[in-house]
Design a protein around this motif. Structure first.
Motif, short mmCIF file in Angstrom:
data_model
loop_
_atom_site.label_atom_id
_atom_site.label_comp_id
_atom_site.label_asym_id
_atom_site.label_seq_id
_atom_site.Cartn_x
_atom_site.Cartn_y
_atom_site.Cartn_z
N GLY A 9 -14.16 13.80 1.11
CA GLY A 9 -13.22 13.53 2.19
C GLY A 9 -11.88 14.19 1.91
N GLY A 10 -10.81 13.42 1.99
CA GLY A 10 -9.48 13.97 1.73
C GLY A 10 -9.02 13.83 0.30
N VAL A 11 -9.93 13.41 -0.59
CA VAL A 11 -9.57 13.20 -2.00
C VAL A 11 -10.11 14.36 -2.84
CG1 VAL A 11 -9.74 11.69 -4.00
CG2 VAL A 11 -9.58 10.70 -1.69
N VAL A 12 -9.22 15.01 -3.57
CA VAL A 12 -9.60 16.09 -4.48
C VAL A 12 -9.50 15.56 -5.91
CG1 VAL A 12 -9.05 18.40 -5.32
CG2 VAL A 12 -8.72 17.84 -2.90
N GLU A 13 -10.55 15.75 -6.69
CA GLU A 13 -10.54 15.32 -8.09
C GLU A 13 -10.68 16.53 -9.00
OE1 GLU A 13 -12.11 11.51 -9.49
OE2 GLU A 13 -13.50 12.67 -10.73
N ILE A 14 -9.72 16.69 -9.90
CA ILE A 14 -9.74 17.75 -10.90
C ILE A 14 -10.17 17.13 -12.23
CG2 ILE A 14 -8.34 19.39 -12.20
CD1 ILE A 14 -6.50 19.60 -9.79
N THR A 15 -11.16 17.74 -12.88
CA THR A 15 -11.65 17.24 -14.17
C THR A 15 -11.41 18.28 -15.25
OG1 THR A 15 -13.36 15.91 -13.08
CG2 THR A 15 -13.62 16.35 -15.44
N LEU A 16 -10.67 17.91 -16.28
CA LEU A 16 -10.49 18.75 -17.46
C LEU A 16 -11.77 18.61 -18.28
CD1 LEU A 16 -6.86 17.56 -18.31
CD2 LEU A 16 -7.58 19.34 -16.70
N ASN A 17 -12.46 19.71 -18.50
CA ASN A 17 -13.83 19.61 -19.02
C ASN A 17 -13.99 20.42 -20.31
OD1 ASN A 17 -16.55 19.29 -19.39
ND2 ASN A 17 -17.13 19.89 -17.32
N ARG A 18 -13.63 19.78 -21.40
CA ARG A 18 -13.88 20.31 -22.75
C ARG A 18 -14.10 19.12 -23.67
NH1 ARG A 18 -9.67 23.47 -26.73
NH2 ARG A 18 -11.20 24.60 -27.98
N PRO A 19 -15.12 18.33 -23.39
CA PRO A 19 -15.27 17.03 -24.06
C PRO A 19 -15.41 17.11 -25.57
CG PRO A 19 -17.25 17.60 -22.83
CD PRO A 19 -16.20 18.58 -22.42
N GLY A 20 -15.97 18.21 -26.09
CA GLY A 20 -16.12 18.33 -27.54
C GLY A 20 -14.81 18.39 -28.28
N LYS A 21 -13.72 18.73 -27.56
CA LYS A 21 -12.38 18.80 -28.15
C LYS A 21 -11.43 17.82 -27.45
CE LYS A 21 -13.00 22.18 -31.14
NZ LYS A 21 -12.79 22.01 -32.61
N ARG A 22 -12.00 16.76 -26.90
CA ARG A 22 -11.23 15.74 -26.18
C ARG A 22 -10.37 16.38 -25.08
NH1 ARG A 22 -8.46 11.77 -30.46
NH2 ARG A 22 -7.40 13.72 -31.00
N ASN A 23 -10.94 17.42 -24.48
CA ASN A 23 -10.32 18.12 -23.35
C ASN A 23 -8.97 18.73 -23.70
OD1 ASN A 23 -12.55 17.29 -21.72
ND2 ASN A 23 -11.57 15.30 -21.50
#
Length: 255
Positions: A9-23
Motif C-alpha cells: 500500500g502506502g507503506v515502504v519498508e527498507i531492510t538493511l540486509n547483511r545479517p552475518g555482520k549485524r547489518n
C-alpha cells in the motif's frame, strides 16, 4: 549484502540486509540507501498520496551495527566523502515529508543507532539495545549523535552516552526518551504495522507540515514558530484531506 525495498500500500519498508555482520553498513550499502531515499523523496514530491510512511529495519535479528570501518586506516583521505553519504541518509530520514519509523531488534550501534534515532518513531523489541560505540573504536561521534542525543535525553545524559559509549537497553532508552516504545520481540512486526497503518490513514499534507514545523523549531524563536504554524495551517486547510476531515467532524458533532 544489500539494501532491500518492499511496498505494501502506502507503506515502504527498507531492510538493511547483511545479517552475518549485524547489518554493519559498507560504503556500497550507504550509497544504495542514499539512492533509495532520494528516489522516495522524488516519488513523494510527484504524488504525496502514493508513499505515506517509511519504515527502516534490519535483517536477521539486528537493526544495524554501525558503519564497516575496514580499510579506513589505509585511506583516511576518503573519510569526509564517506561520512557525507551516511550523513545524507540520516538527514533524509529526519526531513522526508512523510513519517519515518525505525523498527529495531537487537543492536543499533554507532551510525546505526543514529540512523534509528533520526526517525520520527523508534519501536524497539525488548531485547534491543543502543550504543554510541565510537569512543571504543578510538573515534569521535558522527552521523548526528552530537545533535540528536542532547535534544532527546538532555545535555548531561548525552555526554555520558557519547563519552562512555555504554549500551542502553531498550527499556532504559524508552525511559530516557530516546525511543517511542518497547514491545516483546514477537510483537515488533505487528506493532510497527499498526503504527504505520495509523499514520498512513492521516492527511499527508497535515503530517508533512507538522513534521516540517517540528524540524525547524530548534532554529526558531517562539514568535517565529507561531508565525510559521499560522502560515502552514493556512496552506494545509485548503487541501482536500482537510476539507474531508473537517466536514466529517462537523457532521459527527451535529445532533
Amino acid at each position: 549484502m544489500s539494501v532491500d525495498v518492499a511496498r505494501v500500500g502506502g507503506v515502504v519498508e527498507i531492510t538493511l540486509n547483511r545479517p552475518g555482520k549485524r547489518n554493519a553498513m559498507t560504503d556500497a550499502m550507504w550509497a544504495r540507501l542514499d539512492e533509495i531515499l532520494e528516489e522516495i523523496l522524488e516519488e513523494i514530491l510527484a504524488d504525496p498520496a502514493d508513499t505515506r510512511v517509511l519504515v527502516v529495519t534490519g535483517a536477521g535479528g539486528a537493526f544495524c551495527g554501525g558503519s564497516d570501518v575496514s580499510g579506513l586506516l589505509g585511506d583516511p583521505g576518503s573519510l569526509p566523502a564517506r561520512i557525507a553519504v551516511s550523513n545524507r541518509c540520516v538527514l533524509a530520514l529526519r526531513e522526508l515529508p512523510v513519517p519515518t519509523v525505525a523498527k529495531v531488534a537487537g543492536v543499533a550501534a554507532g551510525s546505526g543507532a543514529n540512523l534509528a534515532l533520526a526517525c520520527d518513531f523508534v519501536l524497539a523489541s525488548a531485547d534491543a539495545y543502543f550504543a554510541q560505540l565510537f569512543v571504543h573504536r578510538g573515534l569521535s561521534v558522527d552521523s548526528g549523535a552530537s545533535w540528536l542525543l542532547p535534544r532527546l535525553v538532555g545535555d548531561r545524559k548525552a555526554r555520558e552516552l557519547c563519552l562512555l559509549g555504554d549500551r542502553v537497553p531498550a527499556r532504559e532508552a524508552h525511559a530516557l526518551g530516546m525511543i517511542t516504545d518497547v514491545v516483546p520481540a514477537a510483537d515488533l512486526d505487528r506493532a510497527t504495522a499498526d503504527l504505520a497503518e495509523r499514520l498512513a490513514a492521516l492527511s499527508p499534507p497535515a503530517l508533512a507540515g507538522t513534521k516540517h514545523l517540528l524540524n525547524r523549531t530548534w532554529q526558531a524563536t517562539f514568535r517565529e514558530a507561531l508565525a510559521a504554524e499560522a502560515a502552514n495551517q493556512a496552506e494545509v486547510i485548503e487541501t482536500p484531506a482537510a476539507h474531508a476531515a473537517i466536514t466529517a467532524f462537523g457532521r459527527n458533532r451535529r445532533p
